[in-house]
Structures are given as structure tokens and as C-alpha cells.
Design an enzyme around this catalytic site. Structure first.
Site, PDB file in Angstrom:
ATOM      1  CD  GLU A  23      -1.678  -2.443   1.241  1.00 41.41           C
ATOM      2  OE1 GLU A  23      -2.400  -3.325   0.729  1.00 41.41           O
ATOM      3  OE2 GLU A  23      -0.625  -2.695   1.880  1.00 41.41           O
TER       4      GLU A  23
ATOM      5  CG  HIS B 224     -10.834  -8.068   5.842  1.00 46.94           C
ATOM      6  ND1 HIS B 224     -10.173  -8.912   6.706  1.00 46.94           N
ATOM      7  CD2 HIS B 224     -10.228  -8.209   4.638  1.00 46.94           C
ATOM      8  CE1 HIS B 224      -9.209  -9.545   6.046  1.00 46.94           C
ATOM      9  NE2 HIS B 224      -9.221  -9.141   4.788  1.00 46.94           N
TER      10      HIS B 224
END
Length: 334
Positions: free
Chosen positions: A57, A126
Site C-alpha cells: 500500500e 476488513h
């Protein structure tokens, strides 16, 4: 369209209009993204404009910042908002400061898309709602849609913006609202579309809230999934609440908020993120500063709990009809 289709349409429209728009991220190419938000884009626009990245990321956002400075308009996807933390330095130290640090010579016109919040039993890695972290950073804009129509119009506006935008997508309503059962997962969830969405170009200006339900008794400030939860609760109990969908947290439409609270005299703030340090605290302070003499009761907040995100107890963690009704009753009795 449902929200996923609307987001896909926004990217397709912008890629057709502007050859500098690039889509990138983990599995966004051939696979079409874990939620299929980028499905079909690589086949239509090619592998140089829609491409997969390594699982890094920090690297994804770092490359996007460089692309933006070079003149492109990258739309990187962070697969889940929980994964955005490795990219925090690039977003805060580079993207947010580039315009100021270069005295306007360079900008970072990047739009970081990311699914956020709960609703899929994703557990602690998540399901997080980190929007409050980014609203603290000067130079970043934070957008959270609640309908497919808004998702497309806001995403187009974000891609056209010359500053970095965090575009958080509430995955709980990706495929349409649950069929009325906002306090638990419904066995009869139809996944129906969320509304009519034009196929072509249109934009919704960033920084403009929307009154989705006029009312006189009190004002409710919400965004994303919580807009629908609040609407369902107020309609079920016949509460004459004015519901303001913020749509953009930064820049914030404080004028619409102020006008509504001064009219109703009461304010409830609802968000899924944890309570302490959540964006609701900033909203509460702003409302108190601007509407103190019109308030007829203390400002109330209904939020997620100050705990690590629970997996099996996800639906108890969400602000739902029971907690909302308690807060609404308290506000209206004071």
C-alpha cells in the site's frame, strides 16, 4: 445501478473523457477488484491504464503521488480501508503537503478509493472505519457517499479535483440496502439496486451536504450506511427528524448543518466508527460553537464502541435501531 456499478461507471466515464486517468491497485485489472468495482475496465482501456500492483500500500500511494505530480490523475484502490495504514506516511507527508510545499508548482490529484466499515463479517482487519484519522490532516479531502447516485457524482468530482481525496465506500450497502432489518443481517436480502443513476457524465460538488429527509423535531447528522439506518428508524417510529447526509466530511458543509440545527434546536450525530476521537466529536464541537443559544438539549452521539472491532458480534457493534431510538427519545424528552 447499485453502488458498485455506479462507481465502475464513474471511472469508465472519466477514463473516456481524460486519457490521464489511471486505475491501479491490488487485483483491479483482470480480476476486476475484490468487490468487482473495476470489472471490465482493463479490457476496455488496456493494461497501461488499468493495472495490478504488488501488495504494498505504501508503494501504491507513493507511485500515485509521483504520477499526480507528473500530470496524471491516478485512482488507486486500497482493497480494504484497514490496509491503508502502511500508506499513511505517503498520504500525510507527501500527498497532503505537496501543493503547499511546492508553493503550488506541483499538486497531487489522486483519488484513493477504499471500501470501509462493516457488514461482511470481515473482523478486525476488513471492517474498520478510519475516516477520522484523515479528517485531521490538512490538505486531504474525505468523501463518503450513501447512495449510488451520489457515489458516481462525487467520485467524478473527486477525480477532477486537483488535491488528494480519500473516497471511502461503505461496503455494507455496495449491492443495495438490506431489506429493512438494520439491526441484523437479513436472510431475505435482495441486493436490489439503490436507485436510478445516469449512464453519462455528471458531478456532485464536494463539500455540499444534502437534507435527505426534512423535519422539525431534531437534526440527525450522518453519512454512509448510517444515513439509511437513521432513516429506517425514524420512519418506523414516526419521528419528525431532519436527516442531513454529510456526503463530504472535509470540506464540511457547516452552513447546512448550522441552518438545520438552529431550526430544530436538537442534534444527534451518528457514525459507525469508534466514539473516542471519531468525526462525531468534531461535529459536536462545531455545532456547540455555532448553535449554542439555539440548542434545547445536549448534543447526543450514537457510534461504534471503543473496542477492537468484534467479528462475531459485528451487528451488536453497529449503531442500530435500539440504540438510535434510545438517543432519539432522550433528545426529545429534554
Amino acid at each position: 445501478m447499485n453502488m458498485i456499478q455506479a462507481i465502475n461507471s464513474a471511472m469508465a466515464v472519466m477514463m473516456e473523457r481524460d486519457p490521464d486517468v489511471i486505475v491501479m491497485g491490488e487485483d483491479v485489472g483482470y480480476f476486476g477488484g475484490v468487490f468487482r468495482a473495476t470489472a471490465g475496465l482493463q479490457a476496455k482501456f488496456g493494461k497501461t491504464r488499468v493495472f495490478d500492483t504488488p501488495i504494498t500500500e505504501c508503494g501504491i500511494i507513493g507511485v500515485a503521488v509521483g504520477m499526480g505530480a507528473y500530470g496524471l490523475r491516478p485512482v488507486p484502490e486500497i482493497q480494504f480501508a484497514d490496509y491503508i495504514y502502511p500508506a499513511l506516511d505517503q498520504l500525510v507527508s507527501e500527498a497532503a503537503r505537496l501543493r503547499y510545499r511546492s508553493a503550488g508548482d506541483f499538486t497531487a490529484p489522486i483519488t484513493v478509493r477504499s471500501p470501509f466499515g462493516g457488514g461482511i463479517f470481515g473482523g478486525q482487519t476488513h471492517s474498520q472505519s478510519p475516516e477520522g484519522i484523515f479528517t485531521h490532516v490538512s490538505g486531504l479531502k474525505t468523501v463518503i457517499p450513501s447512495t449510488p447516485y451520489d457515489a458516481k457524482g462525487l467520485l467524478i468530482a473527486a477525480i477532477e479535483d486537483n488535491d488528494p481525496v480519500l473516497f471511502f465506500e461503505p461496503k455494507r450497502i455496495y449491492n443495495g440496502p438490506f431489506d429493512g432489518h438494520w439491526d441484523r443481517p437479513s436472510k431475505n436480502w435482495s441486493g436490489h439496486p439503490g436507485g436510478e443513476v445516469p449512464g453519462g457524465y455528471y458531478r456532485i460538488e464536494l463539500g455540499k451536504a444534502q437534507i435527505v429527509r426534512p423535519g422539525e423535531a431534531l437534526t440527525v447528522l450522518a453519512y454512509g450506511t448510517m444515513v439509511h439506518v437513521v432513516q429506517a428508524t425514524c420512519e418506523e417510529h414516526g419521528i419528525d427528524a431532519e436527516i442531513v447526509d454529510l456526503r463530504t466530511l472535509l470540506p464540511l458543509d457547516i452552513d447546512t448543518i448550522e441552518a438545520s440545527v438552529k431550526k430544530t434546536g436538537r442534534c444527534l450525530i451518528v457514525h459507525e466508527a469508534t466514539r473516542t476521537g471519531g468525526f462525531g466529536a468534531e461535529l459536536s464541537a462545531l455545532v456547540q460553537e455555532r448553535c449554542f443559544y439555539q440548542l434545547e438539549a445536549p448534543i447526543e452521539r450514537v457510534t461504534g464502541f471503543d473496542t477492537p472491532y468484534p467479528h462475531s458480534l459485528e451487528w451488536a457493534y453497529f449503531p442500530g435501531p435500539v440504540r438510535l431510538k434510545m438517543a432519539l427519545d432522550k433528545l426529545l424528552k429534554d
